[in-house]
Motif scaffolding. Structure first.
Motif, PDB file in Angstrom:
ATOM      1  N   PRO A   1       0.813  -1.213   0.000  1.00 12.22           N
ATOM      2  CA  PRO A   1       0.000   0.000   0.000  1.00 12.22           C
ATOM      3  C   PRO A   1       0.847   1.265   0.000  1.00 12.22           C
ATOM      4  O   PRO A   1       0.404   2.320  -0.481  1.00 12.22           O
ATOM      5  CB  PRO A   1      -0.827  -0.116   1.280  1.00 12.22           C
ATOM      6  N   GLY A   2       2.080   1.167   0.515  1.00 15.13           N
ATOM      7  CA  GLY A   2       2.960   2.342   0.512  1.00 15.13           C
ATOM      8  C   GLY A   2       3.228   2.847  -0.889  1.00 15.13           C
ATOM      9  O   GLY A   2       3.121   4.055  -1.172  1.00 15.13           O
ATOM     10  N   VAL A   3       3.581   1.938  -1.794  1.00 15.56           N
ATOM     11  CA  VAL A   3       3.785   2.345  -3.188  1.00 15.56           C
ATOM     12  C   VAL A   3       2.485   2.888  -3.759  1.00 15.56           C
ATOM     13  O   VAL A   3       2.470   3.859  -4.530  1.00 15.56           O
ATOM     14  CB  VAL A   3       4.318   1.170  -4.027  1.00 15.56           C
ATOM     15  N   GLY A   4       1.365   2.280  -3.347  1.00  9.58           N
ATOM     16  CA  GLY A   4       0.069   2.754  -3.832  1.00  9.58           C
ATOM     17  C   GLY A   4      -0.212   4.191  -3.449  1.00  9.58           C
ATOM     18  O   GLY A   4      -0.611   5.008  -4.292  1.00  9.58           O
ATOM     19  N   VAL A   5       0.014   4.550  -2.175  1.00 14.50           N
ATOM     20  CA  VAL A   5      -0.306   5.918  -1.751  1.00 14.50           C
ATOM     21  C   VAL A   5       0.728   6.922  -2.266  1.00 14.50           C
ATOM     22  O   VAL A   5       0.386   8.092  -2.523  1.00 14.50           O
ATOM     23  CB  VAL A   5      -0.490   6.016  -0.222  1.00 14.50           C
ATOM     24  N   ILE A   6       1.981   6.491  -2.431  1.00 15.32           N
ATOM     25  CA  ILE A   6       2.969   7.383  -3.065  1.00 15.32           C
ATOM     26  C   ILE A   6       2.501   7.746  -4.476  1.00 15.32           C
ATOM     27  O   ILE A   6       2.575   8.906  -4.899  1.00 15.32           O
ATOM     28  CB  ILE A   6       4.354   6.718  -3.106  1.00 15.32           C
ATOM     29  N   ALA A   7       1.992   6.753  -5.190  1.00 13.19           N
ATOM     30  CA  ALA A   7       1.499   6.999  -6.546  1.00 13.19           C
ATOM     31  C   ALA A   7       0.267   7.895  -6.533  1.00 13.19           C
ATOM     32  O   ALA A   7       0.116   8.773  -7.395  1.00 13.19           O
ATOM     33  CB  ALA A   7       1.174   5.670  -7.222  1.00 13.19           C
ATOM     34  N   MET A   8      -0.612   7.686  -5.562  1.00 11.33           N
ATOM     35  CA  MET A   8      -1.795   8.542  -5.471  1.00 11.33           C
ATOM     36  C   MET A   8      -1.409  10.001  -5.232  1.00 11.33           C
ATOM     37  O   MET A   8      -2.049  10.919  -5.756  1.00 11.33           O
ATOM     38  CB  MET A   8      -2.717   8.056  -4.353  1.00 11.33           C
TER      39      MET A   8
ATOM     40  N   GLU B   1       1.352  11.401  -6.307  1.00 12.14           N
ATOM     41  CA  GLU B   1       1.796  11.884  -7.625  1.00 12.14           C
ATOM     42  C   GLU B   1       0.590  12.224  -8.497  1.00 12.14           C
ATOM     43  O   GLU B   1       0.592  13.226  -9.222  1.00 12.14           O
ATOM     44  CB  GLU B   1       2.639  10.803  -8.308  1.00 12.14           C
ATOM     45  N   TYR B   2      -0.433  11.391  -8.436  1.00 10.56           N
ATOM     46  CA  TYR B   2      -1.649  11.601  -9.217  1.00 10.56           C
ATOM     47  C   TYR B   2      -2.348  12.878  -8.750  1.00 10.56           C
ATOM     48  O   TYR B   2      -2.819  13.677  -9.578  1.00 10.56           O
ATOM     49  CB  TYR B   2      -2.550  10.373  -9.052  1.00 10.56           C
ATOM     50  N   TYR B   3      -2.403  13.087  -7.447  1.00 12.06           N
ATOM     51  CA  TYR B   3      -2.999  14.322  -6.923  1.00 12.06           C
ATOM     52  C   TYR B   3      -2.225  15.544  -7.408  1.00 12.06           C
ATOM     53  O   TYR B   3      -2.815  16.549  -7.840  1.00 12.06           O
ATOM     54  CB  TYR B   3      -3.035  14.296  -5.397  1.00 12.06           C
ATOM     55  N   GLU B   4      -0.891  15.471  -7.351  1.00  8.52           N
ATOM     56  CA  GLU B   4      -0.085  16.622  -7.749  1.00  8.52           C
ATOM     57  C   GLU B   4      -0.226  16.929  -9.235  1.00  8.52           C
ATOM     58  O   GLU B   4      -0.041  18.070  -9.661  1.00  8.52           O
ATOM     59  CB  GLU B   4       1.367  16.396  -7.354  1.00  8.52           C
ATOM     60  N   ALA B   5      -0.567  15.904 -10.034  1.00  9.94           N
ATOM     61  CA  ALA B   5      -0.771  16.119 -11.469  1.00  9.94           C
ATOM     62  C   ALA B   5      -2.158  16.670 -11.778  1.00  9.94           C
ATOM     63  O   ALA B   5      -2.338  17.374 -12.774  1.00  9.94           O
ATOM     64  CB  ALA B   5      -0.561  14.813 -12.230  1.00  9.94           C
TER      65      ALA B   5
ATOM     66  N   GLU C   1     -10.560  14.980  -4.252  1.00  5.70           N
ATOM     67  CA  GLU C   1     -10.990  13.660  -3.780  1.00  5.70           C
ATOM     68  C   GLU C   1      -9.784  12.778  -3.451  1.00  5.70           C
ATOM     69  O   GLU C   1      -9.830  11.972  -2.513  1.00  5.70           O
ATOM     70  CB  GLU C   1     -11.860  12.972  -4.830  1.00  5.70           C
ATOM     71  N   ILE C   2      -8.715  12.910  -4.226  1.00  8.53           N
ATOM     72  CA  ILE C   2      -7.520  12.099  -3.989  1.00  8.53           C
ATOM     73  C   ILE C   2      -6.873  12.504  -2.672  1.00  8.53           C
ATOM     74  O   ILE C   2      -6.499  11.651  -1.859  1.00  8.53           O
ATOM     75  CB  ILE C   2      -6.527  12.251  -5.157  1.00  8.53           C
ATOM     76  N   LEU C   3      -6.749  13.797  -2.459  1.00  8.19           N
ATOM     77  CA  LEU C   3      -6.170  14.293  -1.206  1.00  8.19           C
ATOM     78  C   LEU C   3      -6.998  13.850  -0.009  1.00  8.19           C
ATOM     79  O   LEU C   3      -6.461  13.396   1.009  1.00  8.19           O
ATOM     80  CB  LEU C   3      -6.061  15.809  -1.242  1.00  8.19           C
ATOM     81  N   ALA C   4      -8.308  13.960  -0.136  1.00  9.58           N
ATOM     82  CA  ALA C   4      -9.191  13.549   0.959  1.00  9.58           C
ATOM     83  C   ALA C   4      -9.023  12.061   1.254  1.00  9.58           C
ATOM     84  O   ALA C   4      -9.003  11.648   2.419  1.00  9.58           O
ATOM     85  CB  ALA C   4     -10.645  13.865   0.612  1.00  9.58           C
ATOM     86  N   TYR C   5      -8.868  11.267   0.188  1.00  6.03           N
ATOM     87  CA  TYR C   5      -8.693   9.828   0.396  1.00  6.03           C
ATOM     88  C   TYR C   5      -7.384   9.544   1.132  1.00  6.03           C
ATOM     89  O   TYR C   5      -7.353   8.708   2.049  1.00  6.03           O
ATOM     90  CB  TYR C   5      -8.725   9.065  -0.929  1.00  6.03           C
ATOM     91  N   LEU C   6      -6.303  10.207   0.734  1.00  3.54           N
ATOM     92  CA  LEU C   6      -5.011   9.966   1.379  1.00  3.54           C
ATOM     93  C   LEU C   6      -5.069  10.305   2.866  1.00  3.54           C
ATOM     94  O   LEU C   6      -4.541   9.556   3.707  1.00  3.54           O
ATOM     95  CB  LEU C   6      -3.918  10.789   0.685  1.00  3.54           C
TER      96      LEU C   6
END
Length: 355
Positions: A35-42, A44-48, A53-58
């Protein structure tokens, strides 16, 4: 983001946050490298995209799972903390900053090290790899240290992050092909099975430019790092198959194609060019585009990424990477593809704006 990349990215992210309870590769509600790699990727996705919604999920994910982090600290379980510096900067919640510093202090002072002073690769499973150096460590732990260095302006943290990168490159880089072996055994003084495993190369191909981005204002980036990274990426391109992907062991073209490592290498190519670690060339962009086109058939309509090899220690033989490691959906496979999509979308947007 280009609509093609955006649609795929959204589907992949949605698949990651669904309930996959009991499914080791896709269950995001535990505290480890997967899950660590998963949230790191999320992140990156938020920053792009700046999708709130992505930030709230994290933030929600950290709140639900942070209690699970209170067991034994190991290198692989550091990965989720890599999002904490950014979450502090976004939310101004000092808990994120304090936790990031606490982990950085553990890495500096207490994490087990090999005789070469490399962070020993430690895992949450009931198994030990004494005196072993794995490429994975750069992404799973050193990235967090570098981001914390940037957050608090610590040259001590930055210097340690840089030193770990250099030690890992020196120990793992094959001087004949310039790519990396999966691991190094300090006790026996060898690369064990000496597998040029694709995902090991991806962790460092992607991780080094991410780390340099964080520390280059705190420490001088030596020519050795740039030279080694440049040779690594050129070596990796030499092993890209005609279909655009890399085999799970890259110098074994008859082995199965491995999507997560291929995506991580492609991300590293783009991020490496952006950071000036490798030259910006049309043929490199073309290689990345070929990776994306090759990965698309591995994505289902539900956003599941197929063709991802399971969790892989340094195997006893090269053939074992092919015979004993199955493929199945994982958060790190989803994550590395999501990172690639987010980065390609950013590059496309920038190129469009410049035209």
């Amino acid at each position: 983001m280009n609509s093609t990349y955006a649609n795929h990215a959204h589907q992949i992210w949605q698949a990651m946050i669904k309930d996959h309870s009991g499914e080791w590769g896709m269950d995001i509600h535990h505290w480890d490298w997967v899950p660590g790699v998963g949230v790191i990727a999320m992140l990156e996705y938020y920053e792009a995209t700046r999708n709130p919604e992505i930030l709230a999920y994290l933030q929600e994910w950290v709140g639900q799972n942070c209690e699970k982090a209170k067991g034994t600290k190991v290198i692989n379980a550091i990965a989720p903390y890599a999002i904490f510096p950014a979450l502090y900067q976004i939310t101004n919640d000092t808990w994120f900053r304090d936790e990031a510093v606490r982990i950085a202090e553990w890495l500096i002072k207490d994490t087990p090290r090999t005789r070469e002073n490399a962070f020993e690769h430690t895992v949450t499973e009931n198994v030990a790899f004494p005196e072993q150096v794995w490429a994975d460590t750069i992404y799973m732990a050193v990235l967090c240290l570098a981001r914390t260095a940037s957050l608090v302006g610590s040259t001590v943290y930055a210097e340690e992050a840089l030193e770990q990168v250099l030690i890992h490159l020196r120990l793992l880089q094959d001087e004949e092909t310039n790519v990396l072996f999966h691991g190094w055994n300090c006790g026996s003084g060898d690369h064990m099975s000496a597998a040029r495993w694709t995902r090991a190369n991806a962790w460092i191909a992607a991780g080094i430019p991410m780390i340099v981005k964080e520390i280059d204002q705190l420490v001088a980036i030596p020519e050795e790092l740039k030279e080694r990274y440049g040779r690594l990426m050129a070596g990796l391109l030499a092993y890209q198959q005609e279909d655009g992907l890399w085999s799970t062991v890259m110098d074994q073209p008859h082995f199965y194609r491995e999507v997560s490592g291929s995506a991580g290498i492609a991300y590293g190519l783009l991020q490496g060019m952006e950071m000036g670690l490798i030259p910006s060339k049309d043929e490199t962009f073309a290689a990345v585009e070929l990776v994306f086109r090759a990965i698309v058939p591995y994505m289902t309509e539900e956003g599941i990424v197929k063709g991802v090899s399971g969790g892989t220690p340094v195997m006893p033989t090269i053939q074992a990477y092919q015979d004993d490691i199955p493929t199945y959906p994982t958060l790190y496979g989803q994550g590395l593809v999501l990172m690639l999509l987010a980065k390609v979308g950013q590059v496309e947007k920038m190129n469009h704006e410049q035209r």
